[in-house]
Design a protein around this motif. Structure first.
Motif, mmCIF file in Angstrom:
data_model
loop_
_atom_site.group_PDB
_atom_site.id
_atom_site.type_symbol
_atom_site.label_atom_id
_atom_site.label_comp_id
_atom_site.label_asym_id
_atom_site.label_seq_id
_atom_site.Cartn_x
_atom_site.Cartn_y
_atom_site.Cartn_z
ATOM 1 N N TYR A 97 0.844 -1.202 0.000
ATOM 2 C CA TYR A 97 0.000 0.000 0.000
ATOM 3 C C TYR A 97 0.883 1.258 0.000
ATOM 4 O O TYR A 97 0.622 2.227 -0.713
ATOM 5 C CB TYR A 97 -0.888 -0.050 1.236
ATOM 6 C CG TYR A 97 -1.888 1.067 1.417
ATOM 7 C CD1 TYR A 97 -2.989 1.201 0.584
ATOM 8 C CD2 TYR A 97 -1.758 1.976 2.465
ATOM 9 C CE1 TYR A 97 -3.930 2.215 0.784
ATOM 10 C CE2 TYR A 97 -2.687 2.977 2.679
ATOM 11 C CZ TYR A 97 -3.769 3.086 1.836
ATOM 12 O OH TYR A 97 -4.691 4.088 2.038
ATOM 13 N N ASN A 113 -8.572 6.363 -1.307
ATOM 14 C CA ASN A 113 -8.871 5.881 0.048
ATOM 15 C C ASN A 113 -8.253 6.794 1.100
ATOM 16 O O ASN A 113 -8.856 7.123 2.115
ATOM 17 C CB ASN A 113 -8.357 4.448 0.214
ATOM 18 C CG ASN A 113 -8.616 3.922 1.608
ATOM 19 O OD1 ASN A 113 -9.754 3.765 2.026
ATOM 20 N ND2 ASN A 113 -7.548 3.696 2.367
ATOM 21 N N ARG A 114 -7.027 7.213 0.835
ATOM 22 C CA ARG A 114 -6.334 8.119 1.763
ATOM 23 C C ARG A 114 -7.094 9.436 1.884
ATOM 24 O O ARG A 114 -7.203 10.025 2.959
ATOM 25 C CB ARG A 114 -4.974 8.413 1.180
ATOM 26 C CG ARG A 114 -3.707 8.080 1.893
ATOM 27 C CD ARG A 114 -3.701 7.354 3.113
ATOM 28 N NE ARG A 114 -3.076 8.149 4.142
ATOM 29 C CZ ARG A 114 -2.726 7.688 5.344
ATOM 30 N NH1 ARG A 114 -2.930 6.433 5.692
ATOM 31 N NH2 ARG A 114 -2.183 8.477 6.232
ATOM 32 N N GLY A 171 -5.439 -0.669 11.940
ATOM 33 C CA GLY A 171 -4.964 -0.808 10.560
ATOM 34 C C GLY A 171 -4.395 0.530 10.115
ATOM 35 O O GLY A 171 -4.774 1.097 9.082
ATOM 36 N N ASP A 229 -1.833 -1.699 14.804
ATOM 37 C CA ASP A 229 -1.493 -2.409 13.561
ATOM 38 C C ASP A 229 -0.727 -3.668 13.945
ATOM 39 O O ASP A 229 -0.057 -3.697 14.976
ATOM 40 C CB ASP A 229 -0.636 -1.517 12.650
ATOM 41 C CG ASP A 229 -0.754 -1.907 11.179
ATOM 42 O OD1 ASP A 229 -1.401 -1.159 10.409
ATOM 43 O OD2 ASP A 229 -0.201 -2.968 10.800
ATOM 44 N N ASP A 288 -3.544 -7.344 16.903
ATOM 45 C CA ASP A 288 -4.196 -7.911 15.722
ATOM 46 C C ASP A 288 -5.706 -7.741 15.795
ATOM 47 O O ASP A 288 -6.318 -8.105 16.804
ATOM 48 C CB ASP A 288 -3.831 -9.401 15.614
ATOM 49 C CG ASP A 288 -4.038 -9.913 14.204
ATOM 50 O OD1 ASP A 288 -5.198 -9.889 13.728
ATOM 51 O OD2 ASP A 288 -3.040 -10.308 13.577
HETATM 52 C C1 LIG Z 1 -4.082 -0.818 3.287
HETATM 53 S S1 LIG Z 1 -3.404 -0.382 4.840
HETATM 54 C C2 LIG Z 1 -4.551 0.889 5.338
HETATM 55 C C3 LIG Z 1 -3.893 1.989 6.126
HETATM 56 C C4 LIG Z 1 -4.815 3.128 6.522
HETATM 57 N N1 LIG Z 1 -5.908 2.659 7.372
HETATM 58 C C5 LIG Z 1 -5.371 3.800 5.306
HETATM 59 O O1 LIG Z 1 -6.511 3.506 4.954
HETATM 60 O O2 LIG Z 1 -4.675 4.582 4.664
HETATM 61 C C6 LIG Z 1 -3.937 -1.744 5.860
HETATM 62 C C7 LIG Z 1 -3.249 -1.818 7.205
HETATM 63 O O3 LIG Z 1 -3.900 -2.812 7.999
HETATM 64 C C8 LIG Z 1 -2.913 -3.568 8.672
HETATM 65 N N2 LIG Z 1 -3.486 -4.880 8.980
HETATM 66 C C9 LIG Z 1 -3.852 -5.850 8.111
HETATM 67 N N3 LIG Z 1 -4.375 -6.892 8.772
HETATM 68 C C10 LIG Z 1 -4.332 -6.569 10.094
HETATM 69 C C11 LIG Z 1 -4.742 -7.223 11.283
HETATM 70 N N4 LIG Z 1 -5.274 -8.457 11.237
HETATM 71 N N5 LIG Z 1 -4.567 -6.595 12.464
HETATM 72 C C12 LIG Z 1 -4.017 -5.360 12.520
HETATM 73 N N6 LIG Z 1 -3.612 -4.683 11.427
HETATM 74 C C13 LIG Z 1 -3.772 -5.274 10.230
HETATM 75 C C14 LIG Z 1 -1.756 -3.636 7.706
HETATM 76 O O4 LIG Z 1 -0.538 -3.912 8.384
HETATM 77 C C15 LIG Z 1 -1.777 -2.246 7.107
HETATM 78 O O5 LIG Z 1 -0.988 -1.362 7.830
#
Ligand SMILES: C[S@@+](CC[C@H](N)C(=O)[O-])C[C@H]1O[C@@H](n2cnc3c(N)ncnc32)[C@H](O)[C@@H]1O
Length: 284
Positions: A35, A69-70, A93, A119, A146
């Motif tokens: 991403y 999305n950002r 996340g 995260d 998580d």
């Molecule tokens: C696509 S990024 C989105 C970042 C931000 N929320 C945005 O929309 O710009 C997804 C994030 O979710 C985190 N992530 C994915 N699965 C996860 C989980 N099971 N628990 C915690 N974080 C998770 C990833 O490490 C990543 O940093």
């Protein structure tokens, strides 16, 4: 042996090599770093770039979708803080810090707003902690946990210390639920979090969909992410709407992401290139 990576690849990141934990597996593509690559960041490795390039070849709109999305994240954080008056945010996340991070947008509205980032990627933690050196520590914290264990997140002392669950909370699940498989019960995860929130809280959610793409693109993306540390599980409008059970969607509802309260109406071309739904809802 040191617990930190010393590899030269880290030299191209914004984090010093001696601050990178060895626990980070740089040989397997990670969605957070892919991403970051879509967004033009440099906090990613060869494996992430190769997977992201393959994803971009299969679905050239990924980068446009990531940027849209950002932008939604920024609009939604501004809405929940400036319009809904929320003063504490649980952002699960977080993603690798880039422009317009949640706490920065929120602090433009009110510098006392508390933000807890969660995260599961240790690399996100390294970068987010580096960013906190900007003086936002005190109002903003970052925790490695998580989403698949929401009860653990809610019980974490760092969460309980920062968030007052008697006051409205903005829960951000932005571009994360599509990394949770059906077998991991994403609906139950959201319900567990919702049950901990008081009235007036808000849910901010965006999610990948194939409702606007051809089936071949979806198959290619699923294949690419199946080799990453988390799979990609695009969902339909009806499936994503179910996450809002128990909440009241605020206008305009769960919509094609660029159409969620845009500053200027999106063009038809832009709409056709964004493969996310987004919505914000209130607990009443
Ligand atoms: C696509 S990024 C989105 C970042 C931000 N929320 C945005 O929309 O710009 C997804 C994030 O979710 C985190 N992530 C994915 N699965 C996860 C989980 N099971 N628990 C915690 N974080 C998770 C990833 O490490 C990543 O940093």
């Amino acid at each position: 042996m040191s617990e930190w990576n010393q590899g030269s690849e880290w030299d191209q990141t914004s984090v010093k090599p001696d601050r990178v934990p060895r626990s980070i597996d740089i040989t397997r593509p990670h969605p957070a770093r892919m991403y970051d690559y879509y967004l033009g960041g440099k906090d990613n490795f060869a494996a992430d770039r190769a997977a992201a390039d393959a994803a971009l070849a299969a679905a050239p709109d990924m980068a446009v979708t990531a940027r849209a999305n950002r932008a939604f994240l920024g609009r939604a954080v501004r809405y929940v803080t400036a319009e809904a008056g929320i003063r504490q945010i649980l952002d699960i996340g977080t993603g690798i810090p880039t422009a317009g991070n949640t706490h920065q947008v929120a602090h433009e509205v009110d510098p006392s707003i508390r933000v807890v980032y969660v995260d599961n990627d240790p690399m996100v933690l390294v970068h987010a902690n580096a960013l906190m050196a900007d003086g936002s520590r005190g109002t903003t914290s970052v925790i490695q946990a998580d989403l698949r264990d929401p009860a653990e997140i809610l019980a974490l002392p760092q969460v309980r210390d920062a968030i007052d669950f008697d006051e409205p909370v903005a829960l951000l699940l932005v571009a994360i639920l599509h990394f949770i498989k059906d077998a991991e019960n994403p609906g139950e995860i959201v319900s567990t979090l919702r049950e901990a929130l008081p009235k007036g809280s808000h849910l901010v959610l965006s999610h990948c969909t194939l409702d606007f793409s051809d089936p071949e693109t979806g198959d290619a993306l699923r294949e690419i992410y199946s080799r990453a540390t988390a799979p990609l599980v695009p969902r339909t409008h009806a499936e994503i709407l179910a996450y809002f059970d128990g909440f009241d969607l605020v206008s305009p509802g769960l919509v094609h992401l660029p159409s969620w309260r845009p500053a200027v109406p999106p063009t038809a071309n832009h709409l056709s290139r964004v493969h996310f739904y987004a919505g914000v809802a209130q607990l009443s």
